[in-house]
Motif scaffolding. Structure first.
Motif, PDB file in Angstrom:
ATOM      1  N   LYS B 288       0.836  -1.194   0.000  1.00 64.18           N
ATOM      2  CA  LYS B 288       0.000   0.000   0.000  1.00 64.18           C
ATOM      3  C   LYS B 288       0.881   1.258   0.000  1.00 64.18           C
ATOM      4  CE  LYS B 288      -3.974   2.128   0.699  1.00 64.18           C
ATOM      5  NZ  LYS B 288      -4.682   2.335  -0.562  1.00 64.18           N
ATOM      6  N   VAL B 289       1.829   1.299   0.939  1.00 63.18           N
ATOM      7  CA  VAL B 289       2.651   2.503   1.094  1.00 63.18           C
ATOM      8  C   VAL B 289       3.497   2.734  -0.155  1.00 63.18           C
ATOM      9  CG1 VAL B 289       4.532   3.538   2.434  1.00 63.18           C
ATOM     10  CG2 VAL B 289       2.683   2.356   3.600  1.00 63.18           C
ATOM     11  N   TYR B 290       4.045   1.671  -0.742  1.00 74.28           N
ATOM     12  CA  TYR B 290       4.966   1.835  -1.865  1.00 74.28           C
ATOM     13  C   TYR B 290       4.339   1.539  -3.219  1.00 74.28           C
ATOM     14  CZ  TYR B 290       8.608   2.339   1.584  1.00 74.28           C
ATOM     15  OH  TYR B 290       9.369   2.777   2.618  1.00 74.28           O
ATOM     16  N   ASN B 291       3.006   1.425  -3.278  1.00 72.32           N
ATOM     17  CA  ASN B 291       2.326   1.161  -4.549  1.00 72.32           C
ATOM     18  C   ASN B 291       2.908  -0.026  -5.297  1.00 72.32           C
ATOM     19  OD1 ASN B 291       0.510   3.299  -4.334  1.00 72.32           O
ATOM     20  ND2 ASN B 291       2.154   4.716  -4.956  1.00 72.32           N
ATOM     21  N   LEU B 292       3.111  -1.132  -4.611  1.00 71.89           N
ATOM     22  CA  LEU B 292       3.673  -2.301  -5.288  1.00 71.89           C
ATOM     23  C   LEU B 292       2.605  -3.380  -5.504  1.00 71.89           C
ATOM     24  CD1 LEU B 292       7.190  -2.631  -3.665  1.00 71.89           C
ATOM     25  CD2 LEU B 292       6.657  -1.950  -5.985  1.00 71.89           C
ATOM     26  N   GLY B 293       1.354  -2.943  -5.652  1.00 73.64           N
ATOM     27  CA  GLY B 293       0.261  -3.885  -5.845  1.00 73.64           C
ATOM     28  C   GLY B 293       0.402  -4.739  -7.087  1.00 73.64           C
ATOM     29  N   HIS B 294       1.207  -4.292  -8.066  1.00 73.38           N
ATOM     30  CA  HIS B 294       1.374  -5.104  -9.270  1.00 73.38           C
ATOM     31  C   HIS B 294       2.513  -6.100  -9.119  1.00 73.38           C
ATOM     32  CE1 HIS B 294       4.039  -1.696  -9.467  1.00 73.38           C
ATOM     33  NE2 HIS B 294       4.745  -2.284 -10.388  1.00 73.38           N
ATOM     34  N   ILE B 295       3.276  -6.018  -8.017  1.00 80.51           N
ATOM     35  CA  ILE B 295       4.344  -7.003  -7.813  1.00 80.51           C
ATOM     36  C   ILE B 295       3.974  -7.968  -6.696  1.00 80.51           C
ATOM     37  CG2 ILE B 295       6.741  -7.260  -7.016  1.00 80.51           C
ATOM     38  CD1 ILE B 295       7.427  -4.945  -8.865  1.00 80.51           C
ATOM     39  N   ILE B 296       3.453  -7.432  -5.578  1.00 78.49           N
ATOM     40  CA  ILE B 296       2.869  -8.309  -4.556  1.00 78.49           C
ATOM     41  C   ILE B 296       1.364  -8.281  -4.815  1.00 78.49           C
ATOM     42  CG2 ILE B 296       2.628  -8.765  -2.093  1.00 78.49           C
ATOM     43  CD1 ILE B 296       5.150  -6.999  -1.719  1.00 78.49           C
ATOM     44  N   THR B 297       0.864  -9.252  -5.572  1.00 71.55           N
ATOM     45  CA  THR B 297      -0.505  -9.171  -6.079  1.00 71.55           C
ATOM     46  C   THR B 297      -1.496  -9.893  -5.176  1.00 71.55           C
ATOM     47  OG1 THR B 297      -0.235 -11.187  -7.323  1.00 71.55           O
ATOM     48  CG2 THR B 297       0.357  -9.166  -8.449  1.00 71.55           C
ATOM     49  N   LEU B 298      -2.783  -9.779  -5.540  1.00 75.61           N
ATOM     50  CA  LEU B 298      -3.833 -10.520  -4.843  1.00 75.61           C
ATOM     51  C   LEU B 298      -3.570 -12.019  -4.923  1.00 75.61           C
ATOM     52  CD1 LEU B 298      -7.162  -8.749  -5.791  1.00 75.61           C
ATOM     53  CD2 LEU B 298      -6.081  -8.888  -3.566  1.00 75.61           C
ATOM     54  N   GLU B 299      -2.967 -12.438  -6.047  1.00 76.32           N
ATOM     55  CA  GLU B 299      -2.636 -13.850  -6.213  1.00 76.32           C
ATOM     56  C   GLU B 299      -1.709 -14.337  -5.087  1.00 76.32           C
ATOM     57  OE1 GLU B 299      -4.044 -15.472  -8.613  1.00 76.32           O
ATOM     58  OE2 GLU B 299      -2.958 -17.382  -8.530  1.00 76.32           O
ATOM     59  N   HIS B 300      -0.724 -13.491  -4.752  1.00 81.95           N
ATOM     60  CA  HIS B 300       0.192 -13.860  -3.669  1.00 81.95           C
ATOM     61  C   HIS B 300      -0.542 -13.931  -2.337  1.00 81.95           C
ATOM     62  CE1 HIS B 300       3.111 -12.081  -6.604  1.00 81.95           C
ATOM     63  NE2 HIS B 300       3.656 -13.245  -6.359  1.00 81.95           N
ATOM     64  N   LEU B 301      -1.389 -12.921  -2.086  1.00 82.89           N
ATOM     65  CA  LEU B 301      -2.106 -12.906  -0.812  1.00 82.89           C
ATOM     66  C   LEU B 301      -3.024 -14.117  -0.718  1.00 82.89           C
ATOM     67  CD1 LEU B 301      -2.982  -9.107  -0.592  1.00 82.89           C
ATOM     68  CD2 LEU B 301      -1.038 -10.295   0.375  1.00 82.89           C
ATOM     69  N   ASP B 302      -3.666 -14.442  -1.835  1.00 83.61           N
ATOM     70  CA  ASP B 302      -4.550 -15.601  -1.888  1.00 83.61           C
ATOM     71  C   ASP B 302      -3.795 -16.877  -1.514  1.00 83.61           C
ATOM     72  OD1 ASP B 302      -6.081 -17.768  -2.693  1.00 83.61           O
ATOM     73  OD2 ASP B 302      -6.965 -16.738  -4.396  1.00 83.61           O
ATOM     74  N   LYS B 303      -2.594 -17.038  -2.101  1.00 84.12           N
ATOM     75  CA  LYS B 303      -1.822 -18.252  -1.833  1.00 84.12           C
ATOM     76  C   LYS B 303      -1.382 -18.318  -0.374  1.00 84.12           C
ATOM     77  CE  LYS B 303      -0.315 -20.123  -6.076  1.00 84.12           C
ATOM     78  NZ  LYS B 303      -0.803 -19.372  -7.228  1.00 84.12           N
ATOM     79  N   MET B 304      -1.023 -17.152   0.184  1.00 80.88           N
ATOM     80  CA  MET B 304      -0.633 -17.145   1.598  1.00 80.88           C
ATOM     81  C   MET B 304      -1.823 -17.521   2.462  1.00 80.88           C
ATOM     82  SD  MET B 304       2.037 -14.126   2.284  1.00 80.88           S
ATOM     83  CE  MET B 304       1.603 -12.774   1.228  1.00 80.88           C
ATOM     84  N   ALA B 305      -3.010 -17.017   2.107  1.00 83.46           N
ATOM     85  CA  ALA B 305      -4.210 -17.350   2.881  1.00 83.46           C
ATOM     86  C   ALA B 305      -4.486 -18.847   2.824  1.00 83.46           C
ATOM     87  CB  ALA B 305      -5.403 -16.560   2.364  1.00 83.46           C
ATOM     88  N   GLN B 306      -4.197 -19.451   1.680  1.00 86.33           N
ATOM     89  CA  GLN B 306      -4.411 -20.901   1.582  1.00 86.33           C
ATOM     90  C   GLN B 306      -3.483 -21.662   2.524  1.00 86.33           C
ATOM     91  OE1 GLN B 306      -4.371 -22.326  -2.493  1.00 86.33           O
ATOM     92  NE2 GLN B 306      -5.539 -20.564  -3.152  1.00 86.33           N
ATOM     93  N   ILE B 307      -2.233 -21.192   2.620  1.00 85.90           N
ATOM     94  CA  ILE B 307      -1.311 -21.874   3.537  1.00 85.90           C
ATOM     95  C   ILE B 307      -1.752 -21.658   4.980  1.00 85.90           C
ATOM     96  CG2 ILE B 307       1.065 -21.889   4.401  1.00 85.90           C
ATOM     97  CD1 ILE B 307       2.002 -21.697   1.587  1.00 85.90           C
TER      98      ILE B 307
END
Lengths: 177, 462
Positions: B288-307
């Motif tokens: 959020k702070v560094y506008n890196l939403g296109h590098i750390i994507t929802l896909e990554h967050l989704d996968k972490m949530a699965q783990i």
């Protein structure tokens, strides 16, 4: 002014791999292919042998394990036998964990410092750093370098050879003096 | 012939993990751009100021602890192990996600880890430093803490190598050292990138010093990749061993509730669960702070949530298994210990743990919640609250009522228990924020490997 070698730029990993194959087939030995990330299949394209680092790490790991087990045995059987609830002095199952941890620790030192040894780093001066354009190699550029120490090295021939295989921005590495 | 309208698997994967038109240049610019910023974002300064204030509280409290002794804590007889050990286990647990992401997911060739591994490794380093503080300061006479070490001394005295506390010291120390080496090895090519892009001479010299003269030649990558692979290979059993050894501090004792064989796998699952929670919290803030939403994507967050769902279910299974075995063993003390956890005076601690660790992750069965950022942010914090309560349950609730009712007592933390715990956040965030400011938070070299054009054989393999 001394010269140290020639570098040439290629557009992408595919071109770099093909260039490496051609340089290898032309019989050069003292050359390198520089890229921002490791490229799959490059070792074969350059004709490099498998890294020997694995053996070093294996030896280090074994040393760590023997040291760990030996240290614990020596402490409790020889140097400082401590009677705790009548447990045996040579309690080898209890030594498994520290033996394992020291094996891992020594292997990690072997991996990192062995990698530095095989790569001859730290080394802060290298002819390729004389080129200004070459600095993009850690971002998005792909380079082949052929060094003067190569037995087949001849500046004009190397330059035309690199040009023929599709290299651009061909540059002779020179120091500033 | 390849039909160019049909996308290869590698391209589809890359589009999810690196959306938009990204190439090698934009990846370098975006990631290296953060430590190169001329103006530090105001949010960074606010957080850094907060972190430094907490660090001051930490330094003051630890100073007073050294001066006065461990009597300033709420520990009593029978609760000799209070918040210090809870916090130690909690921080070490958080530190597990780093190596799990870097090592195990590397061996499984899970490319999505490339966007979060640096982040998680750095988190590991500072979390393990925070953890190591507690065994260091809880010994009372800190100036003789080196007695832990097997070094020749004039007293002719050696540590007891058959004790799980010494195993623990070796395990955590090895874990910290190997994590540091792993983290630094991963940084070398990125430090070279920062060196080559540096605008000032001083920056070039500093980054250049730590980049060790890296020049990206394949003769270097060859050994580098092997070293990295071996580090991943040896870190995998290491990360599984560390929390197993931590759990044997408890499991090798004879206290009902601690003396169980389920502890090592149960501790490891909990550690991974809390570690991913912390990676999630930090990466949501940083993207959020560094506008890196296109590098750390929802896909990554989704996968972490699965783990987190997987490991949350594993700890849930362990909680129920402990109850089953307590009943099935027919041991009165064991049964009482568990009934006392759920229904005794500290029932709220137990149910807070169940709510955060068992109920909350069940939402992650649904994709909608795995991709809902505010929800993820709140749950990721709840996860770590839950894991803190788990250690509270194990340490305090178990100890406060053991065999003889005459020896029972309640445990109350003091202000210094709280201030040292809060203070470790200062230590953690000061380090972490400095990392965000000066080093690339995503591995530049590895992020590029997600792009299909980084593989010269793409298009041929499918």
């Amino acid at each position: 002014m001394n010269t140290y070698g020639v570098i040439a730029r290629f557009n992408d990993p595919v071109e770099l791999v093909h260039a490496a194959e051609k340089v290898r087939d032309a019989g050069f030995t003292d050359f390198d292919c520089h890229s921002p990330f490791p490229i799959h299949g490059m070792d074969d394209a350059m004709g490099l042998k498998r890294s020997k680092l694995g053996y070093l790490i294996g030896v280090m790991g074994l040393t760590g394990a023997l040291f760990g087990f030996g240290l614990q045995t020596w402490i409790h059987s020889i140097e400082y036998p401590m009677n705790i609830s009548g447990k045996p002095f040579f309690a080898y199952p209890a030594y498994a964990i520290i033996t394992f941890e020291l094996m891992v620790l020594f292997s990690a030192f072997g991996a990192v410092f062995g990698m530095m040894y095989f790569n001859s780093i730290p080394r802060f001066h290298h002819p390729v750093f004389y080129s200004d354009k070459f600095s993009r190699v850690t971002s998005d550029a792909f380079y082949v370098s052929i060094e003067i120490s190569d037995p087949k090295y001849n500046e004009q021939e190397v330059k035309s050879f690199l040009d023929k295989i599709g290299g651009t921005d061909i540059e002779v590495l020179k120091d500033e003096n | 012939m390849i039909d160019h309208k049909i996308k290869s698997k590698a391209e589809i994967r890359a589009e999810k993990l690196l959306p938009g038109n990204q190439d090698f240049t934009t990846i370098t610019d975006d990631i290296a751009g953060v430590p190169e910023q001329k103006k530090t974002p105001i949010q960074w300064w606010l957080l850094f100021g907060l972190a430094l204030s907490l660090l001051a509280i930490f330094a003051g409290s630890v100073g007073f602890l050294i001066w006065e002794g461990t009597g300033i804590w709420g520990i009593n007889n029978p609760v000799f192990w209070g918040w210090a050990i809870i916090n130690f286990v909690w921080w070490v647990g958080i530190g597990h996600a780093g190596t799990l992401i870097s090592a195990i997911l590397h061996l499984f060739r899970q490319n999505w880890r490339n966007a979060i591994n640096r982040f998680a490794e750095t988190m590991t380093l500072f979390a393990v430093i925070c953890a190591l503080v507690f065994p260091g300061i809880h010994v009372g006479r800190i100036w003789v803490a080196y007695w832990f070490l097997p070094i020749p001394n004039q007293m002719g005295m050696w540590p007891n190598m058959r004790s799980p506390l010494i195993w623990d010291f070796f395990a955590v120390f090895t874990y910290f050292t190997v994590s540091l080496l792993f983290w630094y090895t991963g940084l070398i090519p990125d430090l070279a990138t920062l060196r080559d892009r540096a605008k000032t001479n001083l920056k070039r010299k500093i980054y250049g010093f730590f980049a060790l003269g890296w020049r990206g030649g394949n003769r270097q990558w060859q050994h580098y990749e092997l070293a990295y692979l071996v580090l991943a290979g040896i870190s995998t059993p290491l990360v599984l061993s560390v929390h197993s050894v931590v759990s044997s501090d408890f499991a090798t004792s004879v206290i009902p509730g601690w003396h169980t064989t389920i502890f090592p796998p149960y501790f490891v699952a909990g550690a991974i669960y809390s570690g991913f929670g912390m990676v999630m919290t930090l990466s949501i803030i940083a993207r959020k702070v560094y506008n890196l939403g296109h590098i750390i994507t929802l896909e990554h967050l989704d996968k972490m949530a699965q783990i987190m769902l997987l490991t949350g279910c594993m700890v849930g299974y362990a909680y129920s298994m402990e109850f089953f075995v307590a009943w099935y063993s027919g041991n009165a003390y064991e049964s009482f210990a568990f009934v006392n956890r759920a229904l005794g005076p500290y029932w709220w601690g137990y149910w807070a743990m169940i709510f955060c660790n068992v109920v909350v992750p069940q939402f992650f069965w649904f994709e909608r919640y795995r991709r809902h950022i505010p929800f993820l942010f709140i749950t990721s914090i709840l996860v770590n609250i839950g894991m803190w309560f788990e250690r509270f349950v194990i340490v305090v609730i178990t100890l406060h009522r053991d065999f003889m009712p005459g020896a029972w007592a309640m445990y109350n933390p003091t202000i210094f228990d709280v201030s040292i715990y809060i203070g470790t956040f200062g230590l953690f965030f000061t380090g972490f924020l400095l990392f965000l400011r000066f080093l690339p938070m995503v591995s530049i070299a590895e992020a590029k490997l997600v792009l299909p054009e980084s593989n010269p054989h793409h298009g041929h393999e499918e």
